[in-house]
Design a protein around this motif. Structure first.
Motif, PDB file in Angstrom:
ATOM      1  N   LYS A 245     -35.140  -0.280 -15.588  1.00  0.00           N
ATOM      2  CA  LYS A 245     -34.936  -0.635 -14.175  1.00  0.00           C
ATOM      3  C   LYS A 245     -36.240  -1.094 -13.539  1.00  0.00           C
ATOM      4  O   LYS A 245     -36.255  -2.024 -12.724  1.00  0.00           O
ATOM      5  CB  LYS A 245     -34.362   0.568 -13.418  1.00  0.00           C
ATOM      6  CG  LYS A 245     -32.947   0.952 -13.851  1.00  0.00           C
ATOM      7  CD  LYS A 245     -32.374   2.079 -13.022  1.00  0.00           C
ATOM      8  CE  LYS A 245     -33.047   3.406 -13.299  1.00  0.00           C
ATOM      9  NZ  LYS A 245     -32.776   3.920 -14.660  1.00  0.00           N
ATOM     10  N   THR A 246     -37.348  -0.459 -13.925  1.00  0.00           N
ATOM     11  CA  THR A 246     -38.645  -0.819 -13.329  1.00  0.00           C
ATOM     12  C   THR A 246     -39.002  -2.270 -13.644  1.00  0.00           C
ATOM     13  O   THR A 246     -39.543  -2.981 -12.803  1.00  0.00           O
ATOM     14  CB  THR A 246     -39.747   0.127 -13.834  1.00  0.00           C
ATOM     15  OG1 THR A 246     -39.399   1.470 -13.509  1.00  0.00           O
ATOM     16  CG2 THR A 246     -41.075  -0.213 -13.192  1.00  0.00           C
ATOM     17  N   TYR A 249     -37.224  -4.445 -11.290  1.00  0.00           N
ATOM     18  CA  TYR A 249     -37.916  -4.433 -10.002  1.00  0.00           C
ATOM     19  C   TYR A 249     -39.089  -5.407 -10.016  1.00  0.00           C
ATOM     20  O   TYR A 249     -39.265  -6.212  -9.090  1.00  0.00           O
ATOM     21  CB  TYR A 249     -38.490  -3.038  -9.699  1.00  0.00           C
ATOM     22  CG  TYR A 249     -37.531  -1.893  -9.614  1.00  0.00           C
ATOM     23  CD1 TYR A 249     -36.185  -2.063  -9.324  1.00  0.00           C
ATOM     24  CD2 TYR A 249     -37.979  -0.581  -9.823  1.00  0.00           C
ATOM     25  CE1 TYR A 249     -35.316  -0.982  -9.241  1.00  0.00           C
ATOM     26  CE2 TYR A 249     -37.129   0.497  -9.744  1.00  0.00           C
ATOM     27  CZ  TYR A 249     -35.794   0.295  -9.469  1.00  0.00           C
ATOM     28  OH  TYR A 249     -34.963   1.377  -9.391  1.00  0.00           O
ATOM     29  N   VAL A 267     -41.629  -0.644  -1.697  1.00  0.00           N
ATOM     30  CA  VAL A 267     -41.093   0.070  -2.852  1.00  0.00           C
ATOM     31  C   VAL A 267     -41.226   1.560  -2.584  1.00  0.00           C
ATOM     32  O   VAL A 267     -42.336   2.073  -2.415  1.00  0.00           O
ATOM     33  CB  VAL A 267     -41.837  -0.306  -4.153  1.00  0.00           C
ATOM     34  CG1 VAL A 267     -41.239   0.442  -5.339  1.00  0.00           C
ATOM     35  CG2 VAL A 267     -41.795  -1.810  -4.388  1.00  0.00           C
ATOM     36  N   ILE A 339     -37.088  -1.902  -2.234  1.00  0.00           N
ATOM     37  CA  ILE A 339     -36.599  -1.240  -3.451  1.00  0.00           C
ATOM     38  C   ILE A 339     -36.708   0.266  -3.242  1.00  0.00           C
ATOM     39  O   ILE A 339     -37.757   0.767  -2.815  1.00  0.00           O
ATOM     40  CB  ILE A 339     -37.408  -1.674  -4.681  1.00  0.00           C
ATOM     41  CG1 ILE A 339     -37.132  -3.146  -5.006  1.00  0.00           C
ATOM     42  CG2 ILE A 339     -37.085  -0.793  -5.888  1.00  0.00           C
ATOM     43  CD1 ILE A 339     -38.022  -3.718  -6.081  1.00  0.00           C
ATOM     44  N   ASP A 341     -36.387   3.467  -5.510  1.00  0.00           N
ATOM     45  CA  ASP A 341     -36.232   3.982  -6.868  1.00  0.00           C
ATOM     46  C   ASP A 341     -35.745   5.425  -6.828  1.00  0.00           C
ATOM     47  O   ASP A 341     -36.132   6.196  -5.952  1.00  0.00           O
ATOM     48  CB  ASP A 341     -37.572   3.902  -7.605  1.00  0.00           C
ATOM     49  CG  ASP A 341     -37.434   4.211  -9.075  1.00  0.00           C
ATOM     50  OD1 ASP A 341     -36.439   3.761  -9.688  1.00  0.00           O
ATOM     51  OD2 ASP A 341     -38.295   4.919  -9.630  1.00  0.00           O
TER      52      ASP A 341
END
Length: 759
Positions: A245-246, A249, A267, A339, A341
């Motif tokens: 997922k990172t 991003y 973020v 974003i 997380d």
């Protein structure tokens, strides 16, 4: 009134950090352009017997306060650009939704240094710069001696643009005197500018950026959707642990920032200890954006550093702001993407003061600014999952770990501790025989193991078998936790601590013993159970000093640790390449909690910690010790089936009329006695009934003591309000609180919390 001639007066309405939900009127006199206030400007004003910093929210020419009683503004913060209308809109929304004053939201959102007028001048240091007057270029060069190379370097630099004194001194050892002489000759103009207005390094000056990682097909599909997003576009990036997922991003941010050289991104990460690794990764990947393009914002920063980073975002110098929940209230010049997380984490909900949800405010902010927002998680909150199921959020799914990682999801096995006991294989201080064997095998193979137990300290309680005494906190309705290394009993709620008694204080029995186990006891047991292993403990006790968590995690990544023992701090976000075994102790405690969110949190926690295994190519295994192996939660965990778990849990919530199918608020009261707290809540309940009458849209429950009823000699009670209509709940709460403010007698404090997570 926004302008005026010298001598004219006007009125401003100022927000102060005060519990009253009102603005305060002050007068100002126009002396020059710097004394004309604008909305969003910080001002120093008298308030009672002290001075305070406030935020100008309105500029007007009339006030309900008599002119003779209006106090004047004492100072303007002219160096800090005013906070924009979009930021003020965010603050107004948060104040309205969370039922607080604008000042209670706005002022704590600012760095402490901005709230102290004495520090304003230090926050905005000025540097001397020189500009060549265009008409004097020929005269300047004509004055230069033929062989004066250093002087010519200065002149050439001036021709290229504005020259700061620090840059000039690198070109000529006596640059200050030379440039001042040229100013006296009329060839240059000397001025002072804010450090914050100086441009960051260009791509040509910056170090080379780290190359992007090649994406899998699933990652490319997710990235394509993010690239095409226009306007407000909420996405749920649902990917199994280790699915990359990172990287999605990073690629999405690179694309968004490349479109506009002034664009910025926010973020959010849930924990401070995750910021160092994210910061290092982002700085390497976005090195081409220049020095200072990536900044961090969290409560662990020194005040000066936090203020500089906040101002970098506010002025637009910072392109990427990486932070914890408080960063959602930062000011941006041109925010283009958000974003969040690990969006499911409870850490995004502030639990003191203004009890806001950073995730929810981030979503509102994205809608306000019409920009895309990505909510990433392997175990989304049920609120977010429900939104995706209804089509309000677009779900992007990553079902497997990238092929380049050569890693599959770990195998999850349950160890039935009751069956082990019946077979005569007693556990050794909480570690079953199969678990101990697995730990030794990993040590032999040179692989790392992770032992997860979400309780710090040595043992949660010290007790006497003879009379039943347990070590309770004298100030809280909680047990004192045994910290064997420090030789103290400590309360994790109020901080009270005392020495470990040699004998039971009730009956004198010397045979007092710890019950249960925490990280310290697990660490001690492992030293005997796995001889020769290098064991490291990471929890709130071992990471008190600034930077200690980053140093300890660096030891793990460097391979200097064989077995890592820790709490939730090690369960998420960390990419341990050599961990092949994850062991979970004491998971059953949350299965039968009074909190309806307990199983959701446990499932997410176990999925996250399980995801630390098998990331570096070797097969990963997760061993969970339990007395309830047939529980449906464990069955879903073995299948890595979040979707199935979420569907079943949402069905239960809907049938029981629980969030996300209803909206809730809590009225909490604190008093010297429990009777006073409950009495206040009972009166509040009566006023609520009078207010709502026959309106069945909003329902209240009876006042009750909180689960942890006493903390630091203060007793606490609560009253739950809920409704299927968010608008009806908000309107009722707003009207109700007017009466509560007049009722306050008998309690130390009270507060209404919207969307509570802990009930």
């Amino acid at each position: 009134m926004t302008s005026g001639s010298p001598g004219r007066e006007g009125i401003v309405r100022v927000a102060l950090d005060h519990p009253l939900q009102t603005l305060f009127d002050y007068r100002y006199t126009v002396m020059d352009a710097a004394s004309v206030p604008v909305p969003g400007q910080l001002v120093c004003v008298p308030f009672g017997r002290r001075q305070g910093v406030g935020l100008v929210c309105e500029v007007t020419d009339r006030s309900a306060v008599p002119a003779a009683k209006l106090k004047p503004i004492e100072a303007f913060c002219t160096d800090c650009p005013p906070l924009g209308e979009q930021w003020l809109g965010l603050v107004r929304f948060a104040a309205g939704y969370y039922q607080r004053g604008i000042g209670e939201v706005a002022m704590p959102a600012l760095p402490q240094a901005l709230r102290d007028p004495a520090r304003w001048s230090k926050l905005f240091p000025r540097t001397i710069v020189y500009d060549l007057l265009p008409a004097e270029r020929e005269a300047l060069f004509a004055s230069l001696p033929a062989r004066a190379a250093a002087l010519r370097r200065l002149a050439d630099a001036l021709c290229a643009g504005r020259l700061p004194i620090d840059v000039a001194r690198r070109l000529h050892p006596r640059a200050g005197g030379v440039l001042d002489a040229w100013c006296a000759a009329g060839w240059l103009r000397r001025s002072a500018v804010d450090e914050g207005t100086r441009a960051p390094l260009t791509a040509a000056d910056a170090p080379a950026a780290a190359p992007p990682v090649r994406l899998s097909d699933e990652q490319e599909t997710a990235l394509a959707a993010l690239r095409q997003a226009e306007g407000f576009a909420p996405f749920l990036l649902f990917g199994v642990t280790g699915s990359g997922k990172t990287e999605v991003y990073l690629h999405a941010l690179a694309d968004r920032l490349a479109r506009d050289p002034e664009a910025q991104a926010l973020v959010l990460v849930p924990e401070i200890n995750l910021t160092p690794q994210f910061d290092a990764l982002f700085r390497r990947r976005f090195a081409a954006l220049g020095d200072g393009a990536t900044v961090t914002l969290h409560s662990g920063l020194a005040e000066g550093e936090r203020a500089r980073h906040w101002l970098a975002a506010h002025t637009g110098r910072a392109r990427i702001v990486l932070g914890t929940r408080l960063a959602v209230l930062a000011s941006f010049r041109k925010l283009a993407m958000i974003i969040v997380d690990e969006e499911h984490e409870a850490a995004y909900k502030q639990q003191e003061g203004l009890r806001y949800s950073a995730r929810d405010l981030a979503i509102w902010r994205a809608k306000q600014l019409a920009l895309p927002i990505v909510l990433g998680s392997a175990t989304p909150s049920l609120e977010t999952w429900s939104q995706a199921e209804q089509g309000r959020y677009r779900r992007l799914t990553l079902t497997r770990r990238p092929a380049s990682a050569e890693a599959a999801l770990p195998t999850v096995r349950l160890i039935d501790t009751e069956t082990e006991r019946q077979r005569g294989r007693a556990s050794i201080d909480g570690f079953s025989t199969p678990l101990a064997t697995a730990l030794r095998e990993r040590l032999t193979r040179g692989e790392q193991s992770l032992v997860f137990i979400n309780r710090r300290g040595y043992a949660p309680v010290l007790s006497c078998d003879a009379c039943g005494w347990v070590c309770g906190c004298p100030r809280c309705s909680a047990y004192l936790v045994l910290h064997k290394k420090d030789r103290v009993l400590r309360c994790h709620h109020c901080g009270w601590q005392e020495r470990i008694p040699h004998a039971c204080p009730e009956c004198g029995n010397v045979d007092i013993a710890p019950m249960g186990r925490g990280t310290q006891r697990a660490e001690e047991t492992l030293a005997t159970l796995v001889p020769g292993a290098r064991i490291l403990r990471i929890d709130a006790d071992s990471t008190r000093r600034k930077g200690s968590a980053a140093a300890l995690f660096a030891d793990v990544h460097a391979g200097d640790v064989d077995i890592l023992v820790g709490t939730h701090m090690i369960a998420k976000g960390h990419d341990f390449q050599n961990v092949s075994l994850v062991a979970v102790l004491n998971a059953d405690a949350a299965l039968f909690s009074h909190d309806f969110r307990a199983t959701e949190r446990l499932f997410a926690q176990l999925m996250q910690v399980a995801g630390r295994a098998g990331r570096g190519g070797q097969a990963g295994e997760v061993l969970i010790q339990t007395r309830h192996p047939s529980h449906p939660l464990y069955a879903a965990l073995i299948r890595h089936d979040y979707a199935g778990f979420a569907a079943a849990t949402l069905a239960e919530r809907k049938q029981a009329h629980l969030p996300p199918f209803v909206y809730q608020a809590l009225l909490r009261a604190e008093a010297r006695t429990l009777e006073q707290a409950i009495a206040f809540l009972q009166k509040a309940a009566e006023s609520f009934d009078l207010l709502t009458g026959d309106d069945m849209r909003v329902h209240r429950y009876d006042p009750v003591p909180m689960a942890l009823v006493k903390i630091a000699n203060t007793f606490r009670g609560q009253l739950l309000i809920e409704s299927a209509s968010r608008q009806a709940l908000q309107a009722t709460l707003h009207a109700w609180q007017e009466g509560l403010r007049r009722q306050r007698g008998g309690v130390l404090r009270w507060a209404v919390e919207i969307d509570p997570l802990d009930i």
